[in-house]
Design an enzyme around this catalytic site. Structure first.
Site, PDB file in Angstrom:
ATOM      1  CB  SER A 144      -0.846   0.260   1.318  1.00 49.83           C
ATOM      2  OG  SER A 144      -1.725  -0.925   1.304  1.00 49.83           O
ATOM      3  CG  HIS A 165      -1.935  -0.518  -4.686  1.00 51.11           C
ATOM      4  ND1 HIS A 165      -2.438   0.855  -4.302  1.00 51.11           N
ATOM      5  CD2 HIS A 165      -1.979  -0.944  -3.438  1.00 51.11           C
ATOM      6  CE1 HIS A 165      -2.811   0.778  -3.018  1.00 51.11           C
ATOM      7  NE2 HIS A 165      -2.593  -0.534  -2.545  1.00 51.11           N
ATOM      8  CD  GLU A 177      -2.577   3.745  -7.003  1.00 45.39           C
ATOM      9  OE1 GLU A 177      -3.072   4.675  -7.000  1.00 45.39           O
ATOM     10  OE2 GLU A 177      -2.065   3.155  -6.028  1.00 45.39           O
ATOM     11  CG  ASN A 215      -3.237   3.625  -0.197  1.00 44.32           C
ATOM     12  OD1 ASN A 215      -4.481   3.739  -0.215  1.00 44.32           O
ATOM     13  ND2 ASN A 215      -2.795   2.510  -0.203  1.00 44.32           N
TER      14      ASN A 215
HETATM   15  N1  3HC Z   1     -16.572  -9.867  -4.367  1.00 36.31           N
HETATM   16  C1  3HC Z   1     -17.501  -9.610  -5.243  1.00 36.31           C
HETATM   17  N2  3HC Z   1     -18.718  -8.923  -5.137  1.00 36.31           N
HETATM   18  C2  3HC Z   1     -18.858  -7.740  -4.150  1.00 36.31           C
HETATM   19  C3  3HC Z   1     -17.832  -7.931  -3.063  1.00 36.31           C
HETATM   20  C4  3HC Z   1     -16.754  -8.813  -3.182  1.00 36.31           C
HETATM   21  N3  3HC Z   1     -15.599  -8.764  -2.336  1.00 36.31           N
HETATM   22  N4  3HC Z   1     -18.001  -7.009  -2.394  1.00 36.31           N
HETATM   23  C5  3HC Z   1     -19.102  -6.302  -2.900  1.00 36.31           C
HETATM   24  N5  3HC Z   1     -19.443  -7.024  -3.952  1.00 36.31           N
HETATM   25  C6  3HC Z   1     -20.903  -6.650  -4.868  1.00 36.31           C
HETATM   26  C7  3HC Z   1     -22.038  -7.072  -4.136  1.00 36.31           C
HETATM   27  O1  3HC Z   1     -22.332  -8.476  -4.287  1.00 36.31           O
HETATM   28  C8  3HC Z   1     -22.826  -6.208  -4.745  1.00 36.31           C
HETATM   29  O2  3HC Z   1     -23.678  -6.744  -6.050  1.00 36.31           O
HETATM   30  P1  3HC Z   1     -24.625  -6.224  -6.740  1.00 36.31           P
HETATM   31  O3  3HC Z   1     -24.978  -4.648  -6.809  1.00 36.31           O
HETATM   32  O4  3HC Z   1     -24.952  -6.864  -7.912  1.00 36.31           O
HETATM   33  O5  3HC Z   1     -25.635  -6.522  -5.581  1.00 36.31           O
HETATM   34  C9  3HC Z   1     -22.048  -4.901  -5.057  1.00 36.31           C
HETATM   35  O6  3HC Z   1     -20.516  -5.231  -5.054  1.00 36.31           O
HETATM   36  C10 3HC Z   1     -22.350  -3.878  -4.084  1.00 36.31           C
HETATM   37  O7  3HC Z   1     -22.165  -4.450  -2.890  1.00 36.31           O
HETATM   38  P2  3HC Z   1     -23.227  -4.170  -1.637  1.00 36.31           P
HETATM   39  O8  3HC Z   1     -24.236  -3.989  -2.117  1.00 36.31           O
HETATM   40  O9  3HC Z   1     -22.781  -5.293  -0.562  1.00 36.31           O
HETATM   41  O10 3HC Z   1     -22.722  -2.560  -0.908  1.00 36.31           O
HETATM   42  P3  3HC Z   1     -22.184  -1.267  -1.416  1.00 36.31           P
HETATM   43  O11 3HC Z   1     -23.433  -0.854  -2.607  1.00 36.31           O
HETATM   44  O12 3HC Z   1     -22.328  -0.317  -0.314  1.00 36.31           O
HETATM   45  O13 3HC Z   1     -20.903  -1.655  -2.055  1.00 36.31           O
HETATM   46  C11 3HC Z   1     -18.638  -1.378  -1.846  1.00 36.31           C
HETATM   47  C12 3HC Z   1     -19.895  -1.948  -1.606  1.00 36.31           C
HETATM   48  C13 3HC Z   1     -18.213  -1.798  -3.270  1.00 36.31           C
HETATM   49  C14 3HC Z   1     -17.287  -1.896  -0.985  1.00 36.31           C
HETATM   50  C15 3HC Z   1     -18.635   0.315  -1.828  1.00 36.31           C
HETATM   51  O14 3HC Z   1     -19.396   0.537  -0.708  1.00 36.31           O
HETATM   52  C16 3HC Z   1     -17.415   0.779  -2.000  1.00 36.31           C
HETATM   53  O15 3HC Z   1     -17.148   1.007  -3.225  1.00 36.31           O
HETATM   54  N6  3HC Z   1     -16.812   1.217  -0.926  1.00 36.31           N
HETATM   55  C17 3HC Z   1     -15.605   1.890  -1.046  1.00 36.31           C
HETATM   56  C18 3HC Z   1     -14.237   1.012  -1.156  1.00 36.31           C
HETATM   57  C19 3HC Z   1     -13.041   1.651  -1.241  1.00 36.31           C
HETATM   58  O16 3HC Z   1     -13.095   2.741  -1.215  1.00 36.31           O
HETATM   59  N7  3HC Z   1     -11.801   0.860  -1.514  1.00 36.31           N
HETATM   60  C20 3HC Z   1     -10.619   1.232  -1.577  1.00 36.31           C
HETATM   61  C21 3HC Z   1      -9.898   1.135   0.029  1.00 36.31           C
HETATM   62  S1  3HC Z   1      -8.463   1.559  -0.029  1.00 36.31           S
HETATM   63  C22 3HC Z   1      -7.507  -0.014  -0.453  1.00 36.31           C
HETATM   64  O17 3HC Z   1      -7.862  -0.893  -1.062  1.00 36.31           O
HETATM   65  C23 3HC Z   1      -6.111   0.660  -0.469  1.00 36.31           C
HETATM   66  C24 3HC Z   1      -5.493  -0.861  -0.258  1.00 36.31           C
HETATM   67  O18 3HC Z   1      -4.012  -0.429  -0.238  1.00 36.31           O
HETATM   68  C25 3HC Z   1      -5.696  -0.842   1.432  1.00 36.31           C
END
Ligand code: 3HC
Length: 314
Positions: A144, A165, A177, A215
């Site tokens: 990260s 990434h 990335e 990040n």
């Molecule tokens: N695998 C497969 N599908 C998934 C999933 C997974 N792990 N998680 C969610 N989904 C799918 C669901 O099945 C759902 O599908 P549908 O629309 O067909 O029903 C869809 O994604 C939306 O999921 P939910 O209905 O459960 O919930 P949300 O609409 O709230 O979406 C989320 C969840 C996609 C996580 C959304 O809230 C989001 O984009 N959040 C922000 C995430 C973010 O910012 N990530 C970056 C983090 S930083 C990072 O990763 C950097 C690293 O270095 C740590």
């Protein structure tokens, strides 16, 4: 959501060999990121070995990959249960979980490391697999915030080393990335970019700088949210509501920290603080320290800034 379906379809239907010589991918580390990367590569038609030294973590990874493949299959093959089942079966047949890291890298084209965010752990891993992996194999880290060049420094293949990434949840987030160091060759960079596209990701190129693009912006944002809470400006829930409804973010900062894991965010935030000790932006947060010490780690532990039941999925 339509865009997500398109992306997943594209990832599954593209022939890997037509795009790049990469056919076999080894993912090391079966946590949330590693299992997500392995899943996406397997569902895109690559032969994937997922290596994880902890047996419990490997079991958890297998369960979560199968669960998340079913979620993807439901979306990609809405009309046909049979096709949806075939999608899951095909992807699982491309995936080989193992606890033997050394054996996993003996015959592979691309190694993606997604282990603990600790430079010593990464150095130990890469220096041990470098003499064993095939000469042509590309090594990549999913770090990260650590320097790719510093991670690569223990290997003799600095020209075949870069950063890939991913973002959590890997099957859903469209960005990849691609990080090149001054030593990454054009060929390696080209192969990493092409491979990223074959798994359905949109790739961006980034220099080897702390936090890369996402990040570097997300870290100060999450830290500022913690400080805002500490100053009593608003509740965590209201700050989340503000960012979702006022800025159009899918999750507010506290929901996102719960999702990433407060312990994971703390490791990254502590790394920022070490890099920029005089910066107010990266001053450690008391709330974060306390919550992690109390085991309130977010969704995975059942409680963070919010409470979660067992059915909450990562
Ligand atoms: N695998 C497969 N599908 C998934 C999933 C997974 N792990 N998680 C969610 N989904 C799918 C669901 O099945 C759902 O599908 P549908 O629309 O067909 O029903 C869809 O994604 C939306 O999921 P939910 O209905 O459960 O919930 P949300 O609409 O709230 O979406 C989320 C969840 C996609 C996580 C959304 O809230 C989001 O984009 N959040 C922000 C995430 C973010 O910012 N990530 C970056 C983090 S930083 C990072 O990763 C950097 C690293 O270095 C740590």
């Amino acid at each position: 959501m339509a865009q997500t379906v398109l992306m997943l379809n594209r990832g599954f239907s593209t022939s890997p060999s037509a795009m790049t010589a990469i056919k076999h991918v080894t993912v090391i580390g079966g946590g949330i990121m590693g299992s997500g990367i392995a899943q996406v590569a397997a569902q895109s038609g690559y032969q994937v070995t997922l290596a994880e030294i902890n047996e419990g973590a490997l079991q958890t990874a297998k369960v979560s990959i199968e669960t998340n493949l079913k979620r993807v299959a439901k979306k990609v093959h809405k009309e046909s249960l049979e096709e949806a089942e075939k999608f899951v079966t095909n992807a699982l047949s491309n995936l080989r979980p193992t606890m033997n890291v050394m054996e996993a890298v003996q015959s592979t084209d691309l190694v993606i490391e997604a282990v603990l965010e600790n430079i010593n752990v990464k150095h130990k891993l890469f220096s041990s697999i470098d003499p064993i992996a095939p000469e042509h194999a590309i090594f990549a880290s999913n770090t990260s915030a650590l320097s790719i060049q510093e991670i690569a420094s223990v290997t003799k293949r600095k020209d075949r080393f870069g950063g890939l990434h991913f973002f959590n949840p890997v099957p859903v987030m469209k960005l990849l990335e691609v990080i090149r160091t001054p030593e990454t060759s054009d060929e390696t960079y080209g192969k990493m970019m092409a491979w990223g596209n074959t798994i359905g990701k949109t790739t961006i190129t980034c220099k080897d700088t702390p936090g890369f693009v996402v990040n570097r912006l997300l870290g100060p944002y999450l830290n500022e949210a913690l400080k805002m809470l500490e100053r009593g400006v608003a509740t965590a829930q209201d700050i989340d509501t503000a960012m979702k409804l006022g800025a159009g973010y899918p999750m507010g900062p506290f929901e996102l920290m719960d999702y990433i894991g407060l312990d994971t965010h703390k490791i990254v935030a502590d790394g920022w603080h070490r890099k920029f000790p005089n910066s107010h932006t990266f001053r450690p947060s008391e709330i974060l320290e306390t919550m992690v010490a109390e085991g309130k780690l977010g969704v995975k532990s059942g409680e963070g800034f919010y409470k979660y039941d067992k059915s909450s999925k990562l």
